[in-house]
Design an enzyme around this catalytic site. Structure first.
Site, PDB file in Angstrom:
ATOM      1  N   LYS A  40       0.835  -1.215   0.000  1.00  0.00           N
ATOM      2  CA  LYS A  40       0.000   0.000   0.000  1.00  0.00           C
ATOM      3  C   LYS A  40       0.868   1.263   0.000  1.00  0.00           C
ATOM      4  O   LYS A  40       0.634   2.186  -0.766  1.00  0.00           O
ATOM      5  CB  LYS A  40      -0.921   0.043   1.237  1.00  0.00           C
ATOM      6  CG  LYS A  40      -1.938  -1.073   1.304  1.00  0.00           C
ATOM      7  CD  LYS A  40      -2.959  -0.842   2.409  1.00  0.00           C
ATOM      8  CE  LYS A  40      -2.403  -0.893   3.809  1.00  0.00           C
ATOM      9  NZ  LYS A  40      -1.937  -2.225   4.238  1.00  0.00           N
ATOM     10  N   ARG A  79     -10.031   1.460   8.085  1.00  0.00           N
ATOM     11  CA  ARG A  79      -9.759   0.053   8.359  1.00  0.00           C
ATOM     12  C   ARG A  79     -10.966  -0.638   8.990  1.00  0.00           C
ATOM     13  O   ARG A  79     -10.895  -1.823   9.304  1.00  0.00           O
ATOM     14  CB  ARG A  79      -8.569  -0.076   9.296  1.00  0.00           C
ATOM     15  CG  ARG A  79      -7.226  -0.281   8.567  1.00  0.00           C
ATOM     16  CD  ARG A  79      -6.137  -0.311   9.618  1.00  0.00           C
ATOM     17  NE  ARG A  79      -4.969  -1.058   9.279  1.00  0.00           N
ATOM     18  CZ  ARG A  79      -3.805  -0.491   8.919  1.00  0.00           C
ATOM     19  NH1 ARG A  79      -3.715   0.801   8.758  1.00  0.00           N
ATOM     20  NH2 ARG A  79      -2.754  -1.247   8.702  1.00  0.00           N
ATOM     21  N   ARG A 120      10.964  -6.646   5.457  1.00  0.00           N
ATOM     22  CA  ARG A 120      10.765  -5.201   5.267  1.00  0.00           C
ATOM     23  C   ARG A 120      11.711  -4.389   6.168  1.00  0.00           C
ATOM     24  O   ARG A 120      11.873  -4.692   7.352  1.00  0.00           O
ATOM     25  CB  ARG A 120       9.308  -4.847   5.583  1.00  0.00           C
ATOM     26  CG  ARG A 120       9.030  -3.353   5.586  1.00  0.00           C
ATOM     27  CD  ARG A 120       7.594  -3.016   5.347  1.00  0.00           C
ATOM     28  NE  ARG A 120       6.685  -3.475   6.387  1.00  0.00           N
ATOM     29  CZ  ARG A 120       5.365  -3.328   6.317  1.00  0.00           C
ATOM     30  NH1 ARG A 120       4.818  -2.765   5.263  1.00  0.00           N
ATOM     31  NH2 ARG A 120       4.591  -3.765   7.293  1.00  0.00           N
ATOM     32  N   ARG A 132      10.407  -2.455  11.452  1.00  0.00           N
ATOM     33  CA  ARG A 132       9.287  -1.939  12.236  1.00  0.00           C
ATOM     34  C   ARG A 132       9.027  -2.843  13.432  1.00  0.00           C
ATOM     35  O   ARG A 132       9.103  -4.066  13.316  1.00  0.00           O
ATOM     36  CB  ARG A 132       8.025  -1.893  11.351  1.00  0.00           C
ATOM     37  CG  ARG A 132       7.790  -0.534  10.741  1.00  0.00           C
ATOM     38  CD  ARG A 132       6.689  -0.548   9.752  1.00  0.00           C
ATOM     39  NE  ARG A 132       5.417  -1.048  10.296  1.00  0.00           N
ATOM     40  CZ  ARG A 132       4.262  -0.945   9.653  1.00  0.00           C
ATOM     41  NH1 ARG A 132       4.221  -0.370   8.459  1.00  0.00           N
ATOM     42  NH2 ARG A 132       3.152  -1.415  10.179  1.00  0.00           N
ATOM     43  N   ARG A 134      -2.130  -9.196  13.147  1.00  0.00           N
ATOM     44  CA  ARG A 134      -2.480  -8.138  12.193  1.00  0.00           C
ATOM     45  C   ARG A 134      -3.260  -8.721  11.020  1.00  0.00           C
ATOM     46  O   ARG A 134      -4.181  -8.086  10.510  1.00  0.00           O
ATOM     47  CB  ARG A 134      -1.206  -7.439  11.705  1.00  0.00           C
ATOM     48  CG  ARG A 134      -0.645  -6.502  12.765  1.00  0.00           C
ATOM     49  CD  ARG A 134       0.768  -6.105  12.466  1.00  0.00           C
ATOM     50  NE  ARG A 134       0.878  -5.210  11.344  1.00  0.00           N
ATOM     51  CZ  ARG A 134       2.035  -4.975  10.696  1.00  0.00           C
ATOM     52  NH1 ARG A 134       3.137  -5.583  11.071  1.00  0.00           N
ATOM     53  NH2 ARG A 134       2.063  -4.148   9.692  1.00  0.00           N
TER      54      ARG A 134
HETATM   55  P1  AMP Z   1       0.305   0.518   9.025  1.00  0.00           P
HETATM   56  O1  AMP Z   1       1.525   1.364   9.067  1.00  0.00           O
HETATM   57  O2  AMP Z   1      -0.743   1.046   8.097  1.00  0.00           O
HETATM   58  O3  AMP Z   1       0.610  -0.944   8.777  1.00  0.00           O
HETATM   59  O4  AMP Z   1      -0.356   0.598  10.484  1.00  0.00           O
HETATM   60  C1  AMP Z   1       0.333   0.153  11.619  1.00  0.00           C
HETATM   61  C2  AMP Z   1      -0.617   0.017  12.805  1.00  0.00           C
HETATM   62  O5  AMP Z   1      -1.178   1.311  13.109  1.00  0.00           O
HETATM   63  C3  AMP Z   1      -1.809  -0.877  12.574  1.00  0.00           C
HETATM   64  O6  AMP Z   1      -1.501  -2.251  12.795  1.00  0.00           O
HETATM   65  C4  AMP Z   1      -2.783  -0.330  13.629  1.00  0.00           C
HETATM   66  O7  AMP Z   1      -2.417  -0.765  14.930  1.00  0.00           O
HETATM   67  C5  AMP Z   1      -2.515   1.170  13.558  1.00  0.00           C
HETATM   68  N1  AMP Z   1      -3.403   1.800  12.556  1.00  0.00           N
HETATM   69  C6  AMP Z   1      -3.024   2.386  11.385  1.00  0.00           C
HETATM   70  N2  AMP Z   1      -4.090   2.846  10.709  1.00  0.00           N
HETATM   71  C7  AMP Z   1      -5.179   2.550  11.473  1.00  0.00           C
HETATM   72  C8  AMP Z   1      -6.570   2.718  11.303  1.00  0.00           C
HETATM   73  N3  AMP Z   1      -7.097   3.283  10.202  1.00  0.00           N
HETATM   74  N4  AMP Z   1      -7.394   2.279  12.295  1.00  0.00           N
HETATM   75  C9  AMP Z   1      -6.906   1.715  13.412  1.00  0.00           C
HETATM   76  N5  AMP Z   1      -5.595   1.480  13.609  1.00  0.00           N
HETATM   77  C10 AMP Z   1      -4.732   1.887  12.658  1.00  0.00           C
END
Ligand code: AMP
Length: 220
Positions: A13, A88, A127, A162, A173
């Protein structure tokens, strides 16, 4: 134009969003990056977000919706934005529709990146991300390694893994995605704005290829 990046973690993404952000000259807005920035700064929001993120759970809707609502009020989004990792949940999608309507905007395109679980787990394990929050370049130690191990090609900062890219969190996740986020596929399909794209190393189609196809076929 408002574009949403859907798809399980590590499907690409961020890669697609950053390419399209440049070619369409609209900002890439990643809620995950916004939370990581808060964690780094040690704010109360950061502490709260970390308590969910470190376990692979979603940060509560009310918190996440508020930060997006505030971000979409900023002037750089006047021509649109690419939402990377938001919405999400169905609740977030419904609230986003309301926020956009109040700005006389709407979601124009939803790109759903689909990949096999096996490849997702491999990509998460390999990653590496740039530690410089202003750069945020993403590498893969196997598929897209940096020229110098551990160093970002773009800005020379250290590359890091990360915190939530570990085996225990990855499984949660993925199930969180299935349970909370995958219903959004039907939500946007019904609106006629969903574009499904397969991402697969085995099939030689990665995020960069998807982005090129979208650039070619979507002319705004
Ligand atoms: P990402 O960097 O998009 O993979 O997001 C990392 C983490 O941030 C996710 O596993 C969630 O814990 C939190 N997170 C990011 N975006 C959202 C969202 N739209 N709603 C809830 N939690 C989020």
């Amino acid at each position: 134009m408002i574009i949403i990046m859907l798809g399980a973690p590590a499907t690409g993404k961020g890669t697609v969003a950053s390419i399209l952000s440049e070619s369409f000259s609209i900002p890439q807005i990643s809620t995950g990056d916004m939370f990581r920035e808060q964690i780094k700064q040690g704010t109360e929001l950061g502490k709260l977000a970390d308590s969910y993120m470190s376990k692979g759970n979603l940060v509560p809707d009310e918190v996440t919706i508020k930060i997006i609502e505030e971000r979409l009020q900023q002037n750089d989004t006047k021509n649109g934005a690419i939402l990377d990792g938001f919405p999400r949940t169905i609740k977030q999608a419904e609230e986003l529709d309301k926020i956009l309507t109040s700005h006389n905007k709407q979601v124009d395109l939803v790109i759903d990146l689909v990949s096999s679980e096996e490849e997702i787990i491999e990509r998460m394990a390999n990653r590496r991300v740039c530690s410089n929050q202003n750069c945020k370049a993403v590498f893969n130690t196997v598929l897209n390694p940096p020229k110098q191990e551990g160093i970002c090609d773009k800005c020379g900062s250290d590359l890091i893994k990360r915190k939530d890219d570990n085996v225990e969190t990855i499984k949660n996740r993925l199930s969180t995605y299935e349970q909370n986020t995958s219903p959004l596929v039907d939500y946007y399909k019904q609106k006629g704005i969903l574009r499904v794209e397969e991402v697969s190393q085995k099939k030689g189609r990665m995020g960069i290829d998807v982005a090129k196809d979208i650039e070619r076929t979507c002319k705004w």
